[in-house]
Design an enzyme around this catalytic site. Structure first.
Site, PDB file in Angstrom:
ATOM      1  N   GLY A   1       0.831  -1.216   0.000  1.00  0.00           N
ATOM      2  CA  GLY A   1       0.000   0.000   0.000  1.00  0.00           C
ATOM      3  C   GLY A   1       0.863   1.263   0.000  1.00  0.00           C
ATOM      4  O   GLY A   1       0.566   2.236  -0.706  1.00  0.00           O
ATOM      5  N   ASP A   2       1.933   1.249   0.759  1.00  0.00           N
ATOM      6  CA  ASP A   2       2.839   2.424   0.811  1.00  0.00           C
ATOM      7  C   ASP A   2       3.470   2.643  -0.559  1.00  0.00           C
ATOM      8  O   ASP A   2       3.753   3.781  -0.950  1.00  0.00           O
ATOM      9  CB  ASP A   2       3.961   2.198   1.839  1.00  0.00           C
ATOM     10  CG  ASP A   2       3.416   1.686   3.160  1.00  0.00           C
ATOM     11  OD1 ASP A   2       2.252   1.990   3.472  1.00  0.00           O
ATOM     12  OD2 ASP A   2       4.152   0.978   3.878  1.00  0.00           O
TER      13      ASP A   2
HETATM   14  N1  LIG Z   1      -2.664 -10.342  -4.969  1.00  0.00           N
HETATM   15  C1  LIG Z   1      -2.175  -9.233  -5.531  1.00  0.00           C
HETATM   16  N2  LIG Z   1      -1.871  -9.202  -6.849  1.00  0.00           N
HETATM   17  C2  LIG Z   1      -1.377  -8.108  -7.444  1.00  0.00           C
HETATM   18  N3  LIG Z   1      -1.149  -6.954  -6.799  1.00  0.00           N
HETATM   19  C3  LIG Z   1      -1.438  -6.898  -5.475  1.00  0.00           C
HETATM   20  C4  LIG Z   1      -1.961  -8.026  -4.774  1.00  0.00           C
HETATM   21  N4  LIG Z   1      -2.138  -7.665  -3.479  1.00  0.00           N
HETATM   22  C5  LIG Z   1      -1.739  -6.376  -3.386  1.00  0.00           C
HETATM   23  N5  LIG Z   1      -1.323  -5.905  -4.572  1.00  0.00           N
HETATM   24  C6  LIG Z   1      -0.814  -4.564  -4.891  1.00  0.00           C
HETATM   25  O1  LIG Z   1      -0.619  -3.843  -3.698  1.00  0.00           O
HETATM   26  C7  LIG Z   1      -1.485  -2.697  -3.654  1.00  0.00           C
HETATM   27  C8  LIG Z   1      -1.950  -2.461  -2.238  1.00  0.00           C
HETATM   28  O2  LIG Z   1      -2.590  -3.623  -1.760  1.00  0.00           O
HETATM   29  P1  LIG Z   1      -3.803  -3.597  -0.725  1.00  0.00           P
HETATM   30  O3  LIG Z   1      -5.051  -3.239  -1.425  1.00  0.00           O
HETATM   31  O4  LIG Z   1      -3.767  -4.912  -0.026  1.00  0.00           O
HETATM   32  O5  LIG Z   1      -3.450  -2.360   0.186  1.00  0.00           O
HETATM   33  P2  LIG Z   1      -2.963  -2.258   1.686  1.00  0.00           P
HETATM   34  O6  LIG Z   1      -3.849  -3.092   2.544  1.00  0.00           O
HETATM   35  O7  LIG Z   1      -2.821  -0.824   1.979  1.00  0.00           O
HETATM   36  O8  LIG Z   1      -1.536  -2.909   1.560  1.00  0.00           O
HETATM   37  P3  LIG Z   1      -0.550  -3.356   2.725  1.00  0.00           P
HETATM   38  O9  LIG Z   1      -0.406  -4.836   2.495  1.00  0.00           O
HETATM   39  O10 LIG Z   1       0.680  -2.589   2.442  1.00  0.00           O
HETATM   40  O11 LIG Z   1      -1.187  -3.007   4.045  1.00  0.00           O
HETATM   41  C9  LIG Z   1      -2.591  -3.017  -4.658  1.00  0.00           C
HETATM   42  O12 LIG Z   1      -3.177  -1.840  -5.199  1.00  0.00           O
HETATM   43  C10 LIG Z   1      -1.825  -3.794  -5.710  1.00  0.00           C
HETATM   44  O13 LIG Z   1      -1.128  -2.907  -6.567  1.00  0.00           O
HETATM   45  O1  LIG Z   2       1.562   0.102  12.953  1.00  0.00           O
HETATM   46  P1  LIG Z   2       1.387   0.931  11.714  1.00  0.00           P
HETATM   47  O2  LIG Z   2       2.100   2.243  11.800  1.00  0.00           O
HETATM   48  O3  LIG Z   2      -0.037   1.051  11.272  1.00  0.00           O
HETATM   49  O4  LIG Z   2       2.065   0.103  10.503  1.00  0.00           O
HETATM   50  C1  LIG Z   2       3.441  -0.142  10.518  1.00  0.00           C
HETATM   51  C2  LIG Z   2       3.797  -1.113   9.423  1.00  0.00           C
HETATM   52  O5  LIG Z   2       3.118  -2.363   9.548  1.00  0.00           O
HETATM   53  O6  LIG Z   2       3.422  -0.546   8.181  1.00  0.00           O
HETATM   54  C3  LIG Z   2       4.414  -0.782   7.195  1.00  0.00           C
HETATM   55  C4  LIG Z   2       3.802  -1.443   6.007  1.00  0.00           C
HETATM   56  O7  LIG Z   2       2.761  -0.683   5.487  1.00  0.00           O
HETATM   57  C5  LIG Z   2       5.484  -1.602   7.858  1.00  0.00           C
HETATM   58  O8  LIG Z   2       6.760  -1.219   7.398  1.00  0.00           O
HETATM   59  C6  LIG Z   2       5.308  -1.346   9.330  1.00  0.00           C
HETATM   60  O9  LIG Z   2       5.760  -2.384  10.157  1.00  0.00           O
END
Ligand SMILES: Nc1ncnc2c1ncn2[C@@H]1O[C@H](COP(=O)(O)OP(=O)(O)OP(=O)(O)O)[C@@H](O)[C@H]1O
Ligand SMILES: O=P(O)(O)OC[C@@]1(O)O[C@H](CO)[C@@H](O)[C@@H]1O
Length: 308
Positions: free
Chosen positions: A248-249
Site C-alpha cells: 500500500g505504501d
Molecule cells: N494479490 C495481488 N496481486 C497483485 N497486486 C497486489 C496483490 N495484493 C496487493 N497488490 C498490490 O498492492 C497494492 C496495495 O494492496 P492492498 O489493497 O492490499 O493495500 P494495503 O492493505 O494498503 O496494503 P498493505 O499490504 O501494504 O497493508 C494493490 O493496489 C496492488 O497494486
Molecule cells: O503500525 P502501523 O504504523 O499502522 O504500521 C506499521 C507497518 O506495519 O506498516 C508498514 C507497512 O505498510 C510496515 O513497514 C510497518 O511495520
C-alpha cells in the site's frame, strides 16, 4: 521537497517459518530486517524512482539507529526527533499465511513534540507532506489534525495514509490524497466493501466531503482513483505474492513520485498500482525495474456515465 512523516517508525523483522506451531519452539528458515513504518516505506519507494524526500518522525535507541543508518546508506535525508525509548520492532511472520505483530512505540515528550513541530516552520507551499501510519501510544489522537492545521496555514498539500479514527479525523481536513484499502473504506461507513463497484460509491462520498484524490486499493481485485471530475479503475497484474508488507505504501510512493514529475493523473495512478504490485511480488520493496516490467500489464480506464 516532499516530507514523509512516520510518527511511529519500526524495524520490520521478517521471519519465515515452515509449519509454524503455536506454543512450540519454531526455527526460522530465513529472516531479514528492514527499516519500516509507512512514511519511511514511501520515502524508500520514491528514492528508487529518483524522487527526493525527507523522512521525519521520532526514533530512538539501537533500533532507531538501525533505521537512520539504513536510510543514510540509501541516501535518503532524514530529520528525526530523537526519543529515549527504542523504536519498535514489528514482527512479520511468514508461514502459510502472513501474520504481523506491530509494537506500540516509544514515549514522546512534550518537548520532543515541540521540536518536531519546529521542523514545519521552514516548509513552504511548494512542499508536500505525507502522513503515514499509526500514532504512538503517548501522542494525542488529534496529532494528525494538528499537523494538518500547520500545513494548511502554509498551503502545503497533505497526503494521508492512515486508518481507523485517524482516517476519520484527517478526512474532515480535506487532504490532497488518501489511500484507504477497501476494508478501511468500509470501516469508515460501517459497511463491508467487496467489489470495485461498491468501493466507487463510498470513495465518491469522500470526494464530495472535500478530499481531492481518493485511491482505493482492493488487493488482487484492482484499484480505483476518484477525483472531483473523474473516476478511474485499474486492474492489477497477475503474479505470486511474496510479501505484502509495504504494498500500500508503494502505491502512495509511486503515485506521488509521478505527480511530482508532472505525469498525468491516470499515468500517476498506473505507476502507483504498478509499484504496489511490484512490492507484493518481491521479498522487499519494489524496484524501478520491477515497476517498469509490470506497467504494460496494467490498464487504467475512466469510469463513464451514470456510474461516475
Ligand atoms: N494479490 C495481488 N496481486 C497483485 N497486486 C497486489 C496483490 N495484493 C496487493 N497488490 C498490490 O498492492 C497494492 C496495495 O494492496 P492492498 O489493497 O492490499 O493495500 P494495503 O492493505 O494498503 O496494503 P498493505 O499490504 O501494504 O497493508 C494493490 O493496489 C496492488 O497494486
Ligand atoms: O503500525 P502501523 O504504523 O499502522 O504500521 C506499521 C507497518 O506495519 O506498516 C508498514 C507497512 O505498510 C510496515 O513497514 C510497518 O511495520
Amino acid at each position: 521537497m516532499i516530507y514523509t512523516v512516520t510518527l511511529n517508525p519500526s524495524v520490520d523483522y521478517i521471519v519465515e517459518v515452515e509449519q509454524f506451531e503455536l506454543g512450540s519452539l519454531n526455527r526460522t528458515v530465513a529472516d531479514t530486517k528492514f527499516p519500516g513504518g509507512k512514511g519511511i516505506n514511501v520515502s524508500r519507494v520514491m528514492k528508487r524512482l529518483a524522487v527526493e524526500s525527507n523522512a521525519l518522525g521520532f526514533i530512538g535507541g539501537f533500533t532507531g539507529k538501525f533505521v537512520e543508518d539504513f536510510l543514510n546508506l540509501e541516501k535518503i535525508p532524514s530529520n528525526f526527533v530523537k526519543v529515549s525509548g527504542d523504536t519498535r520492532i514489528n514482527i512479520k511472520l511468514k508461514t502459510e499465511v502472513e501474520s504481523e505483530i506491530n509494537g506500540i512505540g516509544p514515549n514522546i515528550s512534550e518537548d520532543q513534540l515541540t521540536e518536531f513541530f519546529e521542523i514545519f516552520q521552514k516548509m513552504t507551499r511548494e512542499d508536500i507532506v505525507v502522513l503515514a501510519g499509526s500514532i504512538p501510544g503517548t501522542l494525542p489522537s488529534s496529532i494528525y489534525k494538528e499537523i494538518i492545521a500547520v500545513c494548511k496555514e502554509k498551503e502545503i498539500k497533505v497526503v494521508a495514509d492512515v486508518s481507523g479514527d485517524a482516517l476519520k479525523e484527517v478526512i474532515s481536513e480535506k487532504p490532497y490524497l488518501i489511500k484507504p484499502n477497501h476494508h478501511e473504506l468500509g470501516e469508515l461507513f460501517n459497511t463491508e466493501i467487496q467489489s470495485v463497484e461498491e468501493a466507487l460509491v463510498y470513495g465518491k462520498k469522500l470526494v464530495k466531503q472535500g478530499v481531492k484524490h481518493v485511491i482505493v486499493s482492493l488487493a488482487e481485485k484492482g484499484a480505483l482513483l476518484i477525483t472531483e471530475n473523474n473516476s478511474y479503475v485499474a486492474n492489477v497484474p497477475k503474479g505470486k505474492v511474496l510479501n505484502s508488507v509495504g504494498a500500500g505504501d508503494s502505491v502512495v510512493g509511486g503515485f506521488i513520485s509521478a505527480i511530482s514529475k508532472d505525469y498525468s493523473i491516470e499515468e500517476a495512478f498506473k505507476i502507483g498500482v504498478a509499484a504496489g504490485s511490484a512490492t507484493a511480488f518481491s521479498m522487499e520493496l519494489c524496484t524501478k525495474q520491477k515497476i517498469e516490467e509490470l506497467l504494460p500489464y496494467i490498464e487504467v480506464n475512466e469510469v463513464k456515465g451514470e456510474e461516475r
